[in-house]
Design a protein around this motif. Sequence first.
Motif, mmCIF file in Angstrom:
data_model
loop_
_atom_site.group_PDB
_atom_site.id
_atom_site.type_symbol
_atom_site.label_atom_id
_atom_site.label_comp_id
_atom_site.label_asym_id
_atom_site.label_seq_id
_atom_site.Cartn_x
_atom_site.Cartn_y
_atom_site.Cartn_z
ATOM 1 N N VAL A 8 -8.457 -11.110 -5.836
ATOM 2 C CA VAL A 8 -7.756 -10.402 -4.788
ATOM 3 C C VAL A 8 -6.394 -9.996 -5.335
ATOM 4 C CG1 VAL A 8 -6.827 -10.553 -2.459
ATOM 5 C CG2 VAL A 8 -8.928 -11.752 -3.033
ATOM 6 N N GLY A 9 -6.070 -8.698 -5.212
ATOM 7 C CA GLY A 9 -4.795 -8.203 -5.722
ATOM 8 C C GLY A 9 -3.634 -8.628 -4.844
ATOM 9 N N LYS A 10 -2.458 -8.541 -5.384
ATOM 10 C CA LYS A 10 -1.236 -8.864 -4.655
ATOM 11 C C LYS A 10 -0.561 -7.551 -4.242
ATOM 12 C CE LYS A 10 -0.861 -13.397 -5.574
ATOM 13 N NZ LYS A 10 -0.508 -14.463 -4.681
ATOM 14 N N ILE A 11 0.007 -7.541 -3.043
ATOM 15 C CA ILE A 11 0.751 -6.390 -2.567
ATOM 16 C C ILE A 11 2.095 -6.845 -2.018
ATOM 17 C CG2 ILE A 11 -1.183 -4.843 -2.077
ATOM 18 C CD1 ILE A 11 -1.142 -5.788 0.779
ATOM 19 N N LYS A 12 3.081 -5.974 -2.177
ATOM 20 C CA LYS A 12 4.424 -6.235 -1.658
ATOM 21 C C LYS A 12 4.617 -5.365 -0.425
ATOM 22 C CE LYS A 12 9.276 -5.748 -2.984
ATOM 23 N NZ LYS A 12 10.183 -5.338 -4.069
ATOM 24 N N VAL A 13 4.891 -5.990 0.713
ATOM 25 C CA VAL A 13 5.059 -5.286 1.979
ATOM 26 C C VAL A 13 6.532 -5.338 2.352
ATOM 27 C CG1 VAL A 13 4.323 -5.148 4.372
ATOM 28 C CG2 VAL A 13 2.755 -6.042 2.661
ATOM 29 N N THR A 14 7.153 -4.157 2.569
ATOM 30 C CA THR A 14 8.571 -4.061 2.892
ATOM 31 C C THR A 14 8.743 -3.384 4.246
ATOM 32 O OG1 THR A 14 9.038 -3.774 0.534
ATOM 33 C CG2 THR A 14 10.812 -3.246 2.065
ATOM 34 N N LEU A 15 9.568 -3.950 5.111
ATOM 35 C CA LEU A 15 9.865 -3.349 6.409
ATOM 36 C C LEU A 15 10.928 -2.276 6.200
ATOM 37 C CD1 LEU A 15 9.311 -3.529 9.480
ATOM 38 C CD2 LEU A 15 11.259 -5.081 9.621
ATOM 39 N N VAL A 16 10.612 -1.022 6.546
ATOM 40 C CA VAL A 16 11.551 0.079 6.307
ATOM 41 C C VAL A 16 12.085 0.701 7.587
ATOM 42 C CG1 VAL A 16 10.654 0.670 4.027
ATOM 43 C CG2 VAL A 16 9.672 1.732 6.042
ATOM 44 N N LYS A 42 7.685 -9.288 1.730
ATOM 45 C CA LYS A 42 6.832 -10.446 1.451
ATOM 46 C C LYS A 42 5.736 -9.982 0.510
ATOM 47 C CE LYS A 42 7.972 -14.032 4.033
ATOM 48 N NZ LYS A 42 8.041 -15.386 3.648
ATOM 49 N N ILE A 43 5.265 -10.890 -0.308
ATOM 50 C CA ILE A 43 4.143 -10.610 -1.194
ATOM 51 C C ILE A 43 2.924 -11.327 -0.622
ATOM 52 C CG2 ILE A 43 3.218 -10.893 -3.509
ATOM 53 C CD1 ILE A 43 6.100 -10.623 -4.528
ATOM 54 N N HIS A 44 1.863 -10.565 -0.368
ATOM 55 C CA HIS A 44 0.638 -11.082 0.229
ATOM 56 C C HIS A 44 -0.543 -10.790 -0.678
ATOM 57 C CE1 HIS A 44 2.239 -12.004 4.222
ATOM 58 N NE2 HIS A 44 2.908 -10.871 4.176
ATOM 59 N N ASN A 45 -1.607 -11.556 -0.489
ATOM 60 C CA ASN A 45 -2.888 -11.205 -1.100
ATOM 61 C C ASN A 45 -3.486 -10.051 -0.311
ATOM 62 O OD1 ASN A 45 -2.766 -13.291 -2.986
ATOM 63 N ND2 ASN A 45 -3.648 -14.738 -1.536
ATOM 64 N N ALA A 46 -4.168 -9.153 -0.992
ATOM 65 C CA ALA A 46 -4.742 -7.969 -0.340
ATOM 66 C C ALA A 46 -6.087 -8.314 0.289
ATOM 67 C CB ALA A 46 -4.874 -6.841 -1.338
ATOM 68 N N THR A 47 -6.062 -9.150 1.306
ATOM 69 C CA THR A 47 -7.279 -9.523 2.016
ATOM 70 C C THR A 47 -7.531 -8.509 3.134
ATOM 71 O OG1 THR A 47 -6.039 -10.931 3.519
ATOM 72 C CG2 THR A 47 -6.925 -11.975 1.539
ATOM 73 N N LYS A 56 -2.208 -1.158 10.917
ATOM 74 C CA LYS A 56 -1.751 -1.058 12.299
ATOM 75 C C LYS A 56 -0.278 -0.657 12.376
ATOM 76 C CE LYS A 56 -3.788 -3.087 15.592
ATOM 77 N NZ LYS A 56 -4.434 -2.462 16.753
ATOM 78 N N VAL A 57 0.538 -1.137 11.450
ATOM 79 C CA VAL A 57 1.981 -0.849 11.482
ATOM 80 C C VAL A 57 2.411 -0.039 10.258
ATOM 81 C CG1 VAL A 57 2.588 -2.833 12.912
ATOM 82 C CG2 VAL A 57 2.508 -3.087 10.433
ATOM 83 N N SER A 58 1.561 0.853 9.809
ATOM 84 C CA SER A 58 1.837 1.614 8.590
ATOM 85 C C SER A 58 3.071 2.496 8.716
ATOM 86 C CB SER A 58 0.627 2.455 8.211
ATOM 87 O OG SER A 58 0.344 3.380 9.243
ATOM 88 N N TYR A 59 3.458 2.858 9.936
ATOM 89 C CA TYR A 59 4.638 3.695 10.125
ATOM 90 C C TYR A 59 5.946 2.905 10.022
ATOM 91 C CZ TYR A 59 4.660 1.855 14.908
ATOM 92 O OH TYR A 59 4.691 1.037 16.007
ATOM 93 N N LEU A 60 5.845 1.581 9.930
ATOM 94 C CA LEU A 60 7.026 0.738 9.840
ATOM 95 C C LEU A 60 7.237 0.119 8.465
ATOM 96 C CD1 LEU A 60 6.648 -1.323 13.149
ATOM 97 C CD2 LEU A 60 8.216 0.561 12.746
ATOM 98 N N VAL A 61 6.183 0.094 7.642
ATOM 99 C CA VAL A 61 6.257 -0.637 6.376
ATOM 100 C C VAL A 61 5.942 0.261 5.191
ATOM 101 C CG1 VAL A 61 5.656 -2.837 7.440
ATOM 102 C CG2 VAL A 61 3.855 -1.390 6.536
ATOM 103 N N LYS A 62 6.361 -0.230 4.026
ATOM 104 C CA LYS A 62 6.037 0.408 2.750
ATOM 105 C C LYS A 62 5.266 -0.631 1.930
ATOM 106 C CE LYS A 62 9.165 0.677 -0.455
ATOM 107 N NZ LYS A 62 10.340 1.006 -1.269
ATOM 108 N N VAL A 63 4.201 -0.206 1.264
ATOM 109 C CA VAL A 63 3.347 -1.124 0.523
ATOM 110 C C VAL A 63 3.317 -0.719 -0.939
ATOM 111 C CG1 VAL A 63 1.025 -2.076 0.346
ATOM 112 C CG2 VAL A 63 1.915 -1.446 2.579
ATOM 113 N N GLU A 64 3.473 -1.715 -1.830
ATOM 114 C CA GLU A 64 3.414 -1.493 -3.275
ATOM 115 C C GLU A 64 2.498 -2.523 -3.904
ATOM 116 O OE1 GLU A 64 7.351 -1.940 -4.777
ATOM 117 O OE2 GLU A 64 8.219 -0.542 -3.336
ATOM 118 N N ASN A 65 1.823 -2.135 -4.976
ATOM 119 C CA ASN A 65 1.023 -3.095 -5.747
ATOM 120 C C ASN A 65 1.941 -3.946 -6.607
ATOM 121 O OD1 ASN A 65 -1.473 -2.288 -4.809
ATOM 122 N ND2 ASN A 65 -1.634 -0.664 -6.320
ATOM 123 N N VAL A 66 1.596 -5.206 -6.763
ATOM 124 C CA VAL A 66 2.389 -6.117 -7.608
ATOM 125 C C VAL A 66 1.577 -6.513 -8.807
ATOM 126 C CG1 VAL A 66 3.554 -8.333 -7.710
ATOM 127 C CG2 VAL A 66 3.716 -6.942 -5.662
#
Length: 66
Positions: A8-16, A42-47, A56-66
Amino acid sequence: MATKKEQVGKIKVTLVKSTIACLPQHKKVVESLGLKKINSFKIHNATPSILGMIDKVSYLVKVENV
């Protein structure tokens, strides 16, 4: 049932954006992702569950691969 561990890849989720004017359910999703202030991340597993919350909240966050 699969016996091997799936990679499972890791992703970095940032509130923008602020959660002030968004739906109460979306505020709860942002909080459950572990985001409190703008530019917090926060860094999460891409589950599938995490990806569903991000969708659901894609308009509030930015997602990057880690």
